[in-house]
Design a protein around this motif. Structure first.
Motif, short mmCIF file in Angstrom:
data_model
loop_
_atom_site.label_atom_id
_atom_site.label_comp_id
_atom_site.label_asym_id
_atom_site.label_seq_id
_atom_site.Cartn_x
_atom_site.Cartn_y
_atom_site.Cartn_z
N ALA A 20 0.82 -1.19 0.17
CA ALA A 20 0.02 -0.19 0.02
C ALA A 20 0.81 1.35 0.08
N VAL A 21 1.82 1.22 0.73
CA VAL A 21 2.77 2.81 0.89
C VAL A 21 3.88 2.58 -0.27
N ALA A 22 4.42 1.47 -0.33
CA ALA A 22 5.58 1.44 -1.21
C ALA A 22 5.37 1.98 -2.63
N GLN A 23 4.44 1.98 -3.07
CA GLN A 23 4.04 2.27 -4.61
C GLN A 23 3.93 3.96 -4.65
N ASN A 24 3.68 4.49 -3.56
CA ASN A 24 3.43 6.01 -3.62
C ASN A 24 4.67 6.74 -3.40
N VAL A 25 5.70 5.87 -3.14
CA VAL A 25 7.00 6.87 -3.06
C VAL A 25 7.28 7.52 -4.35
N GLN A 26 7.55 8.64 -4.36
CA GLN A 26 8.05 9.36 -5.79
C GLN A 26 9.40 9.75 -5.93
N ALA A 27 9.99 9.66 -7.28
CA ALA A 27 11.43 10.00 -7.30
C ALA A 27 11.76 11.40 -6.88
N ARG A 28 12.90 11.56 -6.38
CA ARG A 28 12.97 13.07 -5.79
C ARG A 28 14.64 13.26 -5.87
N TYR A 29 15.18 14.45 -5.65
CA TYR A 29 16.72 14.99 -5.63
C TYR A 29 16.92 15.92 -4.58
N VAL A 363 21.30 6.99 -4.08
CA VAL A 363 19.95 6.93 -4.13
C VAL A 363 19.50 8.24 -4.65
N PHE A 364 18.43 8.14 -5.54
CA PHE A 364 17.53 9.35 -6.05
C PHE A 364 18.65 10.30 -6.86
N GLY A 365 18.23 11.40 -6.99
CA GLY A 365 18.87 12.57 -7.64
C GLY A 365 18.30 12.65 -9.03
N LYS A 366 18.88 13.52 -10.09
CA LYS A 366 18.36 13.73 -11.41
C LYS A 366 19.26 13.06 -12.38
N ASP A 367 18.68 12.47 -13.29
CA ASP A 367 19.14 12.00 -14.51
C ASP A 367 19.80 12.70 -15.39
N PRO A 368 20.29 12.28 -16.56
CA PRO A 368 21.16 13.31 -17.61
C PRO A 368 19.99 14.08 -18.08
N ILE A 369 18.86 13.72 -18.23
CA ILE A 369 17.90 14.69 -18.88
C ILE A 369 17.20 15.42 -17.80
N ASN A 370 17.68 15.69 -16.62
CA ASN A 370 17.17 16.40 -15.67
C ASN A 370 15.94 16.17 -15.06
#
Length: 539
Positions: A20-29, A363-370
């Motif tokens: 229930a909770v794991a699916q709601n975590v969003q990518a972040r930086y 963990v996390f961060g922004k990829d090469p296309i920002n």
């Protein structure tokens, strides 16, 4: 009707809860992350690049119980957790300083950017992963200008002193701030509410003294002329020095941004109380911000520099994302990682989390296309001269499981179709199911106890509920050498007379800048003018 054992019900509860909770975590930086109490914890971070606004959520990744999971599997296993603020102002903040304490349970978060002239009430806060609670400490307060809210300053833990801060940026600032002989307004962008200098001198936050946690290192010699921001720092216990890496600065009234190179490092010698520089050998990283620097190896004699971005093109050249620096030879080694699934290796504004001396999680961060990313990397750093990429994480503290060993519950107690369907239900329905199952177990226990007598426990449950209730009540804990008691005062007064940006500039070390077309100038730290003792100038 099939009988549910305690083990089966527990499995259903854990599965429903995790799903229930794991699916709601969003990518972040720009999140504040660390390995605390055998789990990776991350606080805040921004989930959107359009409008950068960090949240106040605390999420965890239980790598101990997820041992042998692949990196691709782990990225979906983050869970939200509830924490007790205990009155601390845990509001959203961008770019705060965050440092782990050596107790393995506590993370300090200080400062941060808050828009709209909305100053933080609790700038210095701590999170304890064992009690899952927060505490607040006095704000950084400079006489006569009051509380200063600083962010993106390099920070590192120094034994017997606390957390060392230097430089950074300031927001929600007092416009009457002045430094003798310096045009302070040239450092300010009033429209964006940003002042391009933070801590003017090496400053410490030590929560072992909650009533007066802030102090300035006395008698600092050769204070640097320029104040960096977006730098990172590490403390080398062997040489008793702090090393600063990357970042940039400006030399007002010029608006041109100057980048620090990795050919050398600004240093501070804790024994001598002296600023200086250290030259390095070999080819190191290109200039950057948004990188991480992490001490690695069992003896902490190497630094891992990972990721970051160049302002010119917002991404790094190929194979320019991972380096190690040996603190004995001062030799750079460029690393080349190979992954079978083509993971996103180049990223910026991520977190590097060391685990068990031989593993670092990116963990996390922004990829090469920002774009913010959920993907994570698992680095094997057991051989610091040759970093490798792991497909999965195996915790050495978890005993290996024989695949032929039977599970502790019988095949007759496998999940029914109804239970399997329940796993896919959303968090609201999952909560109802959890409540029902708990009620069912307690009710069944009471009926059984009434039937067999108060002095006996029903044999088929095989659960000592009293012990369970005692075992899982979080006992108040205090880290060794630290206290999480909040200060009675909301701020600590720092007398400006202790600030050591005073002195006579050395005339033989003037900054030499190459002519460039794009406005991003480079400098070696050996070219930066160093000041002797006090006369109040930073120009």
């Amino acid at each position: 009707m099939k009988k549910f054992s305690f083990e089966t019900v527990t499995l259903v509860l854990l599965t429903i809860s995790g799903y229930a909770v794991a699916q709601n975590v969003q990518a972040r930086y720009d999140a504040s992350c660390g390995y605390l109490a055998n789990k990776i914890h991350c606080f805040g971070g921004a989930t959107s690049i359009e409008v950068k606004k960090s949240d106040t959520s605390m999420i965890t990744l239980d790598i101990l119980n997820l041992s042998q999971s692949t990196a691709d599997e782990l990225k979906t296993k983050w869970t939200y957790v509830t924490t007790d603020t205990r009155g601390a102002d845990v509001r959203p903040r961008d770019g705060p300083q965050s440092v782990l304490l050596p107790d393995g349970e506590t993370m300090i978060i200080s400062g941060g950017f808050t828009p709209g002239n909305n100053k933080l009430n609790s700038q210095a806060i701590s999170f304890n992963a064992k009690s899952m609670s927060w505490a607040e400490y006095g704000n950084y307060n400079e006489v006569p200008y009051g509380v200063r809210q600083i962010y993106h300053a390099p920070s590192t833990y120094v034994p017997d002193h606390g957390i060392a801060f230097y430089g950074g940026l300031e927001t929600n600032y007092n416009k009457s701030f002045s430094i003798p002989g310096v045009n302070v307004t040239a450092y300010q962008d009033d429209k964006s509410d940003i002042r391009n200098f933070g801590y003017l001198s090496l400053t410490f936050l030590d929560i072992r003294n909650p009533s007066n946690p802030w102090s300035v290192y006395p008698s600092q010699k050769n204070t640097p002329t320029y104040l960096g921001r977006y730098q990172t720092s590490v403390f080398d216990a062997k040489s008793n020095r702090i090393f600063y890496f990357g970042g940039k600065y400006q030399d007002p009234p010029s608006l041109i941004v100057i980048y620090y190179t990795f050919k050398n490092s600004v240093t501070f010698d804790m024994t001598k109380g002296e600023w200086g520089s250290q030259d390095f050998n070999g080819v190191g990283p290109t200039t950057r911000t948004g990188h991480s620097t992490t001490l690695i190896g069992p003896d902490k004699r190497d630094i891992l520099v990972y990721g970051g971005h160049s302002e010119a093109n917002n991404f790094l050249p190929n194979l320019d994302y991972c380096f190690t620096l040996n603190l004995d030879s001062y030799q750079w080694t460029q690393q080349s990682l190979q992954g079978p699934d083509n993971p996103i290796l180049i990223r910026t504004q991520h977190s590097a989390v060391p685990v068990n001396n031989d593993t670092v999680f990116i963990v996390f961060g922004k990829d090469p296309i920002n774009v913010p990313t959920l993907s994570l990397l698992i680095l094997n750093v057991s051989d610091t001269s040759r970093i490798t990429l792991l497909n999965s994480f195996v915790d050495p503290n978890v005993p290996a499981v024989d695949p032929t060993t039977k599970l502790p519950y019988s095949e007759n107690h496998t999940l029914s179709k109804e239970a399997i369907i329940g796993v896919g239900v959303g968090s609201a329905l999952g909560g109802i199911i959890i409540s029902f199952l708990i009620f069912f177990l307690i009710k069944k226990r009471k009926i059984k106890r009434d039937a067999v007598g108060q002095n006996e426990e029903p044999s088929d449950m095989e659960v000592d509920w009293d012990k369970i209730e005692t075992k899982y009540v979080p006992a108040p804990t205090k880290p060794f050498g630290y206290t999480t008691e909040a200060s009675e005062n909301n701020s600590t007064m720092i007398d400006r007379s202790t600030m050591l940006f005073q002195g006579t500039a050395q005339t033989n070390n003037k900054l030499q800048r190459p002519n460039v077309f794009d406005g991003d100038w480079l400098t070696d730290t050996s070219d930066i003018r160093l000041l002797q003792k006090p006369d109040g100038r930073i120009t």
